[in-house]
Design an enzyme around this catalytic site. Structure first.
Site, mmCIF file in Angstrom:
data_model
loop_
_atom_site.group_PDB
_atom_site.id
_atom_site.type_symbol
_atom_site.label_atom_id
_atom_site.label_comp_id
_atom_site.label_asym_id
_atom_site.label_seq_id
_atom_site.Cartn_x
_atom_site.Cartn_y
_atom_site.Cartn_z
ATOM 1 N N GLY A 100 0.803 -1.219 0.000
ATOM 2 C CA GLY A 100 0.000 0.000 0.000
ATOM 3 C C GLY A 100 0.830 1.261 0.000
ATOM 4 O O GLY A 100 0.372 2.328 0.413
ATOM 5 N N CYS B 98 -1.078 3.978 -8.818
ATOM 6 C CA CYS B 98 -1.816 4.427 -7.635
ATOM 7 C C CYS B 98 -3.292 4.647 -7.992
ATOM 8 O O CYS B 98 -3.619 5.065 -9.101
ATOM 9 C CB CYS B 98 -1.246 5.744 -7.109
ATOM 10 S SG CYS B 98 0.483 5.667 -6.631
#
Length: 304
Positions: free
Chosen positions: A72, A130
């Protein structure tokens, strides 16, 4: 005499080997194992304008031929990165490629603009895998129009710093994405980023990763990566940094013959912290044995 040096957008590297973002930190974690000054460049872990916590654990899972990760893009934010990581890298004779991430165009802009004035940054690699929060979470790098627009925007903010757009393989036509980025002003491209994958823990009867899916990397993806680099090298003329499953010098040379100017070693760093230097030395040995004086002699010798 052999010459392993390369030039990417006016930035000269002593050899074509760097590291894939997120697999090497900013070098501190590996400095006891690797002479960082031997690398052509260090590509840093992704940095955002503000700190990111990353995804819940478990975030990594081993799979055949590689690994899945759903970290992440955890990072401390730009302020700590500049004060800690860039200051650390300043002491080494290597180029610095900063990987930039963001949840919105504005976040990317802020980060790129600040890095553009930093003398310790040689190039910026833009992670367009992203999720774009303003567009429902779709990644910036899977739509050619979106990729073209963000490239144009960031190129203006980067001033004289070259911009490398890191392409996602999770698309229908990688050449179309490459052309969209180059038309938007990309100075160079890097590929491939990880492939989306999944693993199920049959004993816990649930996903192996808390995020359900993760990015697949490692030796198993190399044939896909080589194919995509070869396609892109035939579609555009800007320099390419090839990556995806590189563990040995032979792997790296495949990418160079496919058309890559430089290569990134990624997942291999996790099970062999000496992988980068072994690849550098292997390329040198190959060139000596084959009578190759410059990598220009073999770059792109296999055309799509």
């Amino acid at each position: 005499m052999i010459d392993t040096s390369i030039d990417i957008c006016g930035v000269k590297m002593k050899n074509p080997v760097t590291v894939a973002s997120g697999t090497f930190g900013s070098g501190m974690e590996y400095s006891d194992f690797v002479d960082i000054g031997r690398l052509g460049a260090v590509t840093t872990k992704g940095v955002a304008i503000t700190p990111w916590e990353g995804n819940p654990t478990p975030r990594v899972a081993e799979v055949y031929g590689g690994m899945l990760n759903a970290i992440g893009l955890q990072n401390p934010g730009l302020d700590i990165f500049v004060e800690r990581d860039l200051k650390f890298l300043r002491d080494f004779d290597t180029k610095v490629i900063v990987n930039v991430c963001g949840h919105s165009t504005e976040e990317y802009e802020s980060c790129v603009e600040r890095l553009s004035d930093n003398p310790d940054v040689d190039l910026m690699e833009i992670n367009v895998s992203c999720p774009n929060v303003k567009e429902g979470g779709i990644a910036f790098g899977v739509d050619p129009k979106c990729l073209n627009e963000i490239t144009k925007t960031l190129k203006k903010k980067a001033k004289d710093k070259p911009i490398i757009m890191k392409l996602s393989p999770n698309v229908t036509d990688i050449a179309e994405m490459a052309r969209a980025a180059v038309d938007g002003g990309a100075d160079a491209l890097s590929l491939i980023n990880t492939l989306t994958g999944m693993k199920i823990d049959i004993y816990r009867r649930t996903y192996a990763l808390a995020n359900r899916t993760g990015g697949m990397s490692g030796p198993a993806v190399k044939p896909i990566a080589v194919r995509m680099v070869n396609q892109v090298a035939s579609a555009v003329t800007v320099p390419i940094i090839g990556m995806g499953g590189i563990c040995t010098a032979e792997d790296a040379i495949e990418f160079i013959m496919a058309g890559a100017t430089a290569v990134s070693v990624g997942t291999a760093n996790f099970n062999n912290p000496h992988a980068t230097v072994e690849v550098i030395e292997g390329i040198e040995e190959f060139m000596k044995n084959q009578g190759i004086k410059s990598l220009d002699e073999i770059r792109g010798c296999v055309r799509w």
